[in-house]
Design a protein around this motif. Structure first.
Motif, PDB file in Angstrom:
ATOM      1  N   LYS A  55       0.725  -1.272   0.076  1.00 16.99           N
ATOM      2  CA  LYS A  55      -0.137   0.406  -0.178  1.00 16.99           C
ATOM      3  C   LYS A  55       0.917   1.233   0.201  1.00 16.99           C
ATOM      4  O   LYS A  55       0.236   2.085  -0.441  1.00 16.99           O
ATOM      5  N   GLU A  56       2.222   1.180   0.895  1.00 21.82           N
ATOM      6  CA  GLU A  56       2.811   2.588   1.508  1.00 21.82           C
ATOM      7  C   GLU A  56       4.242   2.444  -0.168  1.00 21.82           C
ATOM      8  O   GLU A  56       5.138   2.852   0.046  1.00 21.82           O
ATOM      9  N   GLU A  57       4.046   1.423  -1.225  1.00 24.43           N
ATOM     10  CA  GLU A  57       4.800   1.496  -2.307  1.00 24.43           C
ATOM     11  C   GLU A  57       6.321   1.377  -1.616  1.00 24.43           C
ATOM     12  O   GLU A  57       7.317   1.861  -2.386  1.00 24.43           O
ATOM     13  N   ASN A  58       6.686   0.721  -0.577  1.00 22.53           N
ATOM     14  CA  ASN A  58       8.098   0.137  -0.118  1.00 22.53           C
ATOM     15  C   ASN A  58       8.315  -0.944   0.013  1.00 22.53           C
ATOM     16  O   ASN A  58       8.482  -1.592   0.819  1.00 22.53           O
ATOM     17  N   VAL A  59       7.879  -2.593  -1.459  1.00 16.37           N
ATOM     18  CA  VAL A  59       7.898  -3.600  -0.969  1.00 16.37           C
ATOM     19  C   VAL A  59       9.369  -3.527  -0.745  1.00 16.37           C
ATOM     20  O   VAL A  59       9.487  -4.903  -0.056  1.00 16.37           O
ATOM     21  N   LEU A  60      10.495  -3.255  -1.444  1.00 15.16           N
ATOM     22  CA  LEU A  60      12.375  -3.586  -0.994  1.00 15.16           C
ATOM     23  C   LEU A  60      12.757  -2.098  -0.230  1.00 15.16           C
ATOM     24  O   LEU A  60      13.652  -2.322  -0.263  1.00 15.16           O
ATOM     25  N   SER A  61      11.825  -2.525   0.691  1.00 15.95           N
ATOM     26  CA  SER A  61      12.706  -1.492   2.031  1.00 15.95           C
ATOM     27  C   SER A  61      13.166  -2.052   3.279  1.00 15.95           C
ATOM     28  O   SER A  61      13.468  -3.859   2.821  1.00 15.95           O
ATOM     29  N   LYS A  62      14.270  -1.216   2.813  1.00 12.75           N
ATOM     30  CA  LYS A  62      15.716  -2.671   4.409  1.00 12.75           C
ATOM     31  C   LYS A  62      14.880  -1.966   5.529  1.00 12.75           C
ATOM     32  O   LYS A  62      14.670  -3.412   6.211  1.00 12.75           O
ATOM     33  N   SER A  63      13.582  -1.849   6.208  1.00 15.75           N
ATOM     34  CA  SER A  63      12.829  -2.156   6.999  1.00 15.75           C
ATOM     35  C   SER A  63      11.659  -3.560   6.956  1.00 15.75           C
ATOM     36  O   SER A  63      12.203  -4.517   7.589  1.00 15.75           O
ATOM     37  N   LEU A  64      11.862  -3.698   6.369  1.00 15.63           N
ATOM     38  CA  LEU A  64      10.500  -5.110   5.806  1.00 15.63           C
ATOM     39  C   LEU A  64      11.392  -6.174   5.715  1.00 15.63           C
ATOM     40  O   LEU A  64      11.037  -6.912   6.218  1.00 15.63           O
ATOM     41  N   PHE A  65      13.000  -6.281   4.479  1.00 11.13           N
ATOM     42  CA  PHE A  65      13.828  -6.588   5.044  1.00 11.13           C
ATOM     43  C   PHE A  65      14.913  -7.116   6.181  1.00 11.13           C
ATOM     44  O   PHE A  65      14.528  -8.769   6.388  1.00 11.13           O
ATOM     45  N   ILE A  66      14.605  -6.430   7.031  1.00 10.86           N
ATOM     46  CA  ILE A  66      15.052  -6.877   8.665  1.00 10.86           C
ATOM     47  C   ILE A  66      14.463  -7.706   9.257  1.00 10.86           C
ATOM     48  O   ILE A  66      13.759  -8.350   9.821  1.00 10.86           O
ATOM     49  N   GLY A  67      12.959  -6.669   9.483  1.00  9.71           N
ATOM     50  CA  GLY A  67      11.877  -8.304   9.557  1.00  9.71           C
ATOM     51  C   GLY A  67      11.560  -8.854   9.054  1.00  9.71           C
ATOM     52  O   GLY A  67      10.828  -9.767  10.285  1.00  9.71           O
ATOM     53  N   PHE A  68      11.318  -8.898   8.698  1.00  8.70           N
ATOM     54  CA  PHE A  68      10.782 -11.044   7.727  1.00  8.70           C
ATOM     55  C   PHE A  68      12.686 -11.408   7.447  1.00  8.70           C
ATOM     56  O   PHE A  68      12.125 -12.934   8.044  1.00  8.70           O
ATOM     57  N   ILE A  69      13.844 -11.233   6.955  1.00  7.55           N
ATOM     58  CA  ILE A  69      14.697 -11.639   7.482  1.00  7.55           C
ATOM     59  C   ILE A  69      15.356 -11.863   8.843  1.00  7.55           C
ATOM     60  O   ILE A  69      16.477 -13.354   9.194  1.00  7.55           O
ATOM     61  N   ILE A  70      15.199 -10.881   9.377  1.00 14.59           N
ATOM     62  CA  ILE A  70      16.598 -10.759  10.670  1.00 14.59           C
ATOM     63  C   ILE A  70      15.386 -11.211  11.633  1.00 14.59           C
ATOM     64  O   ILE A  70      15.865 -12.132  12.952  1.00 14.59           O
ATOM     65  N   ARG A  71      14.623 -10.342  12.457  1.00  9.78           N
ATOM     66  CA  ARG A  71      13.929  -9.961  13.196  1.00  9.78           C
ATOM     67  C   ARG A  71      13.105 -11.502  13.138  1.00  9.78           C
ATOM     68  O   ARG A  71      13.146 -12.030  14.342  1.00  9.78           O
ATOM     69  N   LYS A  72      12.012 -11.680  12.246  1.00 10.79           N
ATOM     70  CA  LYS A  72      11.543 -13.630  12.999  1.00 10.79           C
ATOM     71  C   LYS A  72      11.984 -14.583  13.512  1.00 10.79           C
ATOM     72  O   LYS A  72      12.224 -14.706  13.877  1.00 10.79           O
ATOM     73  N   PRO A  73      13.292 -14.507  13.061  1.00 15.46           N
ATOM     74  CA  PRO A  73      13.701 -15.764  13.038  1.00 15.46           C
ATOM     75  C   PRO A  73      14.847 -15.447  14.765  1.00 15.46           C
ATOM     76  O   PRO A  73      15.092 -16.080  15.188  1.00 15.46           O
ATOM     77  N   ALA A  74      15.038 -14.432  14.636  1.00 16.98           N
ATOM     78  CA  ALA A  74      16.004 -14.032  15.832  1.00 16.98           C
ATOM     79  C   ALA A  74      15.216 -14.674  17.226  1.00 16.98           C
ATOM     80  O   ALA A  74      15.112 -14.723  18.662  1.00 16.98           O
ATOM     81  N   ILE A  75      13.337 -13.952  16.945  1.00 17.34           N
ATOM     82  CA  ILE A  75      12.064 -14.456  18.107  1.00 17.34           C
ATOM     83  C   ILE A  75      12.530 -15.687  18.312  1.00 17.34           C
ATOM     84  O   ILE A  75      12.566 -16.056  19.685  1.00 17.34           O
ATOM     85  N   TYR A  76      12.259 -16.265  17.722  1.00 13.56           N
ATOM     86  CA  TYR A  76      12.623 -17.803  17.834  1.00 13.56           C
ATOM     87  C   TYR A  76      13.947 -18.572  18.476  1.00 13.56           C
ATOM     88  O   TYR A  76      14.329 -19.653  19.344  1.00 13.56           O
ATOM     89  N   LEU A  77      14.858 -18.205  17.682  1.00 14.23           N
ATOM     90  CA  LEU A  77      16.379 -18.262  17.940  1.00 14.23           C
ATOM     91  C   LEU A  77      16.574 -17.459  20.012  1.00 14.23           C
ATOM     92  O   LEU A  77      16.713 -18.224  20.760  1.00 14.23           O
ATOM     93  N   ALA A  78      16.072 -17.038  20.217  1.00 18.71           N
ATOM     94  CA  ALA A  78      15.353 -16.311  21.328  1.00 18.71           C
ATOM     95  C   ALA A  78      14.865 -17.144  22.634  1.00 18.71           C
ATOM     96  O   ALA A  78      15.581 -17.416  23.904  1.00 18.71           O
ATOM     97  N   ILE A  79      13.550 -17.266  22.166  1.00 16.29           N
ATOM     98  CA  ILE A  79      12.750 -18.700  22.977  1.00 16.29           C
ATOM     99  C   ILE A  79      14.043 -19.595  22.616  1.00 16.29           C
ATOM    100  O   ILE A  79      13.827 -20.860  23.733  1.00 16.29           O
ATOM    101  N   ALA A  80      14.310 -20.119  21.630  1.00 16.23           N
ATOM    102  CA  ALA A  80      15.520 -21.488  22.510  1.00 16.23           C
ATOM    103  C   ALA A  80      16.642 -21.193  22.899  1.00 16.23           C
ATOM    104  O   ALA A  80      16.788 -21.917  24.394  1.00 16.23           O
ATOM    105  N   THR A  81      17.131 -19.880  23.025  1.00 16.12           N
ATOM    106  CA  THR A  81      18.280 -19.625  24.028  1.00 16.12           C
ATOM    107  C   THR A  81      17.634 -19.810  25.470  1.00 16.12           C
ATOM    108  O   THR A  81      17.748 -19.784  26.534  1.00 16.12           O
TER     109      THR A  81
END
Length: 143
Positions: A55-81
């Protein structure tokens, strides 16, 4: 010959996926209701985040990349820890599960993110929902 090679590669990849997923499930303490809720909310947050980016026309944004590729897996790594810390012998004297605390915090965080995404997509929520989540998030930050 190529068919056999292809079948061998597919069998190898399926076995690899099975063992990696089994190891992952073991590392996070198994699949229970709490982790299931968090997983569903993570998927919903990814979808609503992507829709918001479209909707905001920034599909290729850095924040979207960080949220999907880095933050989401990090959540589960934190739970494992936290689960591994729960199992550590020096943690036996407290009656709190760090894993459950981490999952609860992540559930609240994902819920707030989903509401923010949907609000930016034009969906209105009753004020009570936003207030309840804000109070839970504030309490979580204090603890």
């Amino acid at each position: 010959m190529f068919k056999d090679l292809f079948e061998d590669i597919m069998n190898y990849l399926l076995n690899l996926a099975f063992w990696l997923s089994a190891g992952f499930v073991s590392a996070i303490g198994g699949i229970d209701g709490d982790i299931r809720v968090l997983f569903y909310l993570t998927v919903i947050d990814c979808i609503t985040g992507f829709l918001k980016a479209v909707k905001e026309e920034n599909v290729l944004s850095k924040s979207l990349f960080i949220g999907f590729i880095i933050r989401k897996p990090a959540i589960y790594l934190a739970i494992a820890t936290m689960y591994q810390l729960d199992n550590a012998s020096f943690m036996n004297d407290i009656n709190i599960s760090l894993r459950i605390c981490m999952i609860t915090g992540c559930i609240i965080m994902e819920s707030v993110s989903i509401i923010e995404n949907l609000t930016r997509l034009g969906i209105k929520f009753p004020g009570v929902i936003e207030k309840v989540l804000a109070i839970k998030k504030e309490k979580l930050d204090k603890e």
